[in-house]
Structures are given as structure tokens and as C-alpha cells.
Enzyme design. Sequence first.
Site, mmCIF file in Angstrom:
data_model
loop_
_atom_site.group_PDB
_atom_site.id
_atom_site.type_symbol
_atom_site.label_atom_id
_atom_site.label_comp_id
_atom_site.label_asym_id
_atom_site.label_seq_id
_atom_site.Cartn_x
_atom_site.Cartn_y
_atom_site.Cartn_z
ATOM 1 C CE LYS A 185 -3.161 2.480 2.966
ATOM 2 N NZ LYS A 185 -4.157 2.514 4.242
ATOM 3 C CE LYS A 239 -6.858 8.605 7.876
ATOM 4 N NZ LYS A 239 -7.732 7.327 8.393
ATOM 5 C CG ASP A 294 -2.006 5.122 4.906
ATOM 6 O OD1 ASP A 294 -1.826 4.076 5.575
ATOM 7 O OD2 ASP A 294 -3.084 5.410 4.376
ATOM 8 N NE ARG A 350 -10.819 -1.400 3.915
ATOM 9 C CZ ARG A 350 -11.502 -1.564 4.940
ATOM 10 N NH1 ARG A 350 -12.575 -2.248 4.914
ATOM 11 N NH2 ARG A 350 -11.049 -1.005 5.961
#
Length: 504
Positions: free
Chosen positions: A270, A282, A293, A356
Site C-alpha cells: 500500500k 479524518k 501510510d 483495500r
Amino acid sequence: MQVRVVSDQPWDVKADVLVVPILGEPDLTGALAELDRRSGGEVRALAEFGELKGKRFKTTLTSAGELGARRLLLVLGGEPSNLDREAVVRMAAAAERRLAGRPVKRLAIWLAPLAAVLEGGADAVAELASRGVVEGSYDPSTIYREGYEDGPPALDELILVAPGEDAARLGKLADRGRIMGEGANLARTLSNRSANDVSPEVLAEEAWSLAEKHDLWIDVIGPDKAAELGMGLFMAVGRGSANPPRMIVMRSGRAGERDALGRHLAIVGKGVCFDSGGISIKPSDRMDEMKMDKTGACTVIAAAATVARLAPGTPLLAVAPAVENMPGPHSTRPGDVVKALNGKRVDITNTDAEGRLILADALTYAEQLGATHLVDIATLTGAVARALGDLVAGAFGTPQSFVDEVFEAGRRAGERYWQLPLVEEYADDMRDSWYGDIVNFSRNNDGGLVKSALFIRDFVTKPWVHLDIAGTAYFRKTSAFAPRGATGVSHATLVELALAGARA
Ligand code: BES
Ligand code: MN
Ligand code: ZN
């Protein structure tokens, strides 16, 4: 840094500092007694003073008397029965970090106390200690600061002291450890660099120069080509940012080539260079951490480079979907239904469950390129960090035999994983969509950690393991063995997994 293995006795070794590992109550007989005697009784005196009790990775620097080394550094390793491969790496890292700001050029480590206890003996300790020193030398303070000199010392030479051992054989293993450590550090730097520095394009450029350096095949897919190929999920996340997405594909060996285990292994990471959450934005608290991330992508890119260094030509595919998840006029909206590369219609109910989505298309693409076994690695959920903390990563997968293979690689790497179940019944919640085949986020978020893996499972048809490193990817606080920031975790696991299929 050069690594040299010597079969001399520890008291004869000339170095700036000699590291002496202490397990349990120091046993002042045999070689340690001799070392103590020549040090002028320093070790015994410190033990009697109570200094050699305490937590793992505690360090004590002391004078060396008549020893060949100029100073002694005692490093606690806890009870001998608890010593594992991870602890050896971290003891070596803690030793190197303890010397921050000191003029140390030649560091020696006495391996015997660890080799006597660890499974694999001196061979294992040589590799892991060398890797640990390299990882311990990692200093993110120098990424954006100039003239910073208080970090762990830049060594000219690491001397591994292994009396009675085969220095040539251990030397090769120590070099393997050094290269492993350098790979982890490379992953850490890529990961630690901030989002205004490392956009998806910059990450792709970094991958490109690594590919050139290590003779890897590389392909970088931009938004036009990605859309044309049908990577709807990848584009759904990437389209919201002014910094365009990049699907980074690297390969060692030939297209589709099987390794010695009959696999065409793909590692998929990712690469969210910044995760604001997108339209499902967020809260601002700790949003700055979301520059980390992209760690999964940085890890697979570095692992591909490390495999190319250690066993060139070993079949391995690395896929790193790189995006920025941002709100904006082009962003995907909650409720948008998007067609994935594998043809499924995904109802994007929450744009913050973006990892995902990009992994789904990247895994499909890896299969299109011939992958027979897939491992994805991602800072996927806050839930895994709450469940397992920053020392253990979560793992899911099927079939169990492939999960076991990945766990065995993790064991060799000295990295910790805990397997979590793919609870079949929870998949129903992921099908609860208005008009799509699947949602990326279930309104009932109980079991959300399991559901994140169930989502990904819908996009693989081959043996697959998912590693959720959201807890382990970076430390929020500095520790004895690592500074705050990216840990480089799982790089070694992926390299070990790929090298299991290397031709001898
Ligand atoms: N990148 C985050 C996960 C994360 C959280 C990593 C904290 C490291 C630290 C991921 O994209 C995310 O936003 N996950 C959501 C999932 C939810 C929307 C289903 C989460 O964990 O809250
Ligand atoms: Mn997110
Ligand atoms: Zn994310």
C-alpha cells in the site's frame, strides 16, 4: 561500513568499543571472568552494584582496563530462555544507538554469549547482529537537517568477535545481515519522508533509480494507462489529488518465471503517500502520521532491491500502488460505485477505507502478470494497532500452508506476526450494498479488522497473505533500539520469503 569477523578472544580485539551481551545474571566464570579480570574487575563491580539488572536493551558504558578495546559497552538481553532472533537484532541496534554522538569508528561485538543460547548459534548471531548495528545506525534526523552530528556513529568497521568459529563463513552471513539492514533503512527513509517531498511520482522515481541500480525490470503506470487498463479502484482513490497516482511494478527474473519452489511470488504494498481520508475526511488529531501510510509500498520496493542484491535473478514481482487520498472537486464521493480491475462493482461507502481499494486492483494486476502467490502489506487499519500494538503485525491468509510459509519467513527474519481469522459470516456485511457487489466499509464496523481482510480476499484467486502493519510500521516514541518513525518492519520477512525460492 566494513564487517570483519575475527576468531580472536574478545580481550585481544582492538576497537573503540567492545560490546558484551549480558543474558540473565552475568555468569562470571569462563571467558566472561577472564574479560572481567583484564578489564580490572569492571564487570563484576557493576554486577555487584546492581547495574546489570533491569530491562532488555539497557546499556552500560564503562572503562576497559587492559583490554584491547578502549571501552566496554554492556548490553542487557533479558533471560537467556527468552532470547530470540528479534532480540539479537535489537540488542545490536541498542548498542549502536547508545554510542550516538561518540567518536566511534571501530565497534566490536562479542558474539559468544548470544551464540551459546540462540538456535542457529554463531551463524545466526553474526547475521542478525550485523543487521542490528546497521538498523541501529539509522537516523531520520538527517533527512531534512544539515550538519546534524549527534546521531549513532558512522562506523568504518564492525568487528564480530567469534573465537573458534569459521570467520570466512560468518563473514558472508554478516554481509547478508548488513545488506538486509541497509534494505530496511532504505524502506524507512522512503517512508519517513514527508508527503510534500514524496508524492506518488517521486516514489516512482525512487523506484526507478533503484531498478536501474540493481538491474530490475520496472514499469510505472500513470493515470491514463491505469484508466485504460480498467483499474477503477486505484483511480477512484488517486483521482482526488493534484499529484497524479502511479502504479509501480518492479520485477526480478523474467515475466511469469517460477522460482525454486514453483512460485511466481508477488509482494504488493500500500502506497498512500498521504491519507487525509478523502471526502470521508479524518479528524485532525494525528492526521500528520498519515504520511506514513505509504510504508507498505516503500517496504516492497526496498525488498525487491534487497533481493536483487542478495540473489540477483530470483523471480519476484513487486507492485506498489502509489496515490494521495485527498478531498477535492475530483474526489470519489461516498456512495460512488466503481468497477474494479477484476470486474466487480465496489460501492465505496467510505473513502477513508482506501488502502483495500488500491490493493485490490494491484493484486488483480499482479495476478494478470502471472503471480501464483501473493503477499500484500499495508498500514491498513487503526484496529490492528489497537489490538496488537506496535510490536506485532496482524496477518490473514489462505490456504494455511501459504500462511505457514510466510510465518516461517517471519521467524527467520526475527519479526512477529499474529494470525487473525477470516470469519466467513462477517463477509455478509460487506455485501450489504445498494447496487454494488461489495462495499469497502460496512456500516456495522464491529470486526472491522477482519472485514478489511475479507474485502481484499474478494480480489485474489491464488494463495494469499495479508499483513496489516498499521501498528508496527512506525514508532510514535523513540526507544533504546529505534528512533521514532518508520521501523523498516517486514522488509526482512519479505526478503526471506522471496529468497526461499532462490536457486542456490
Ligand atoms: N491508513 C489508515 C489506517 C491507519 C490508521 C494506519 C492509523 C496507521 C494508523 C486507513 O486508510 C484507514 O483510514 N483506516 C480506517 C478504516 C475504516 C475507515 C474502515 C481506520 O482504521 O479507521
Ligand atoms: Mn484511510
Ligand atoms: Zn490509509
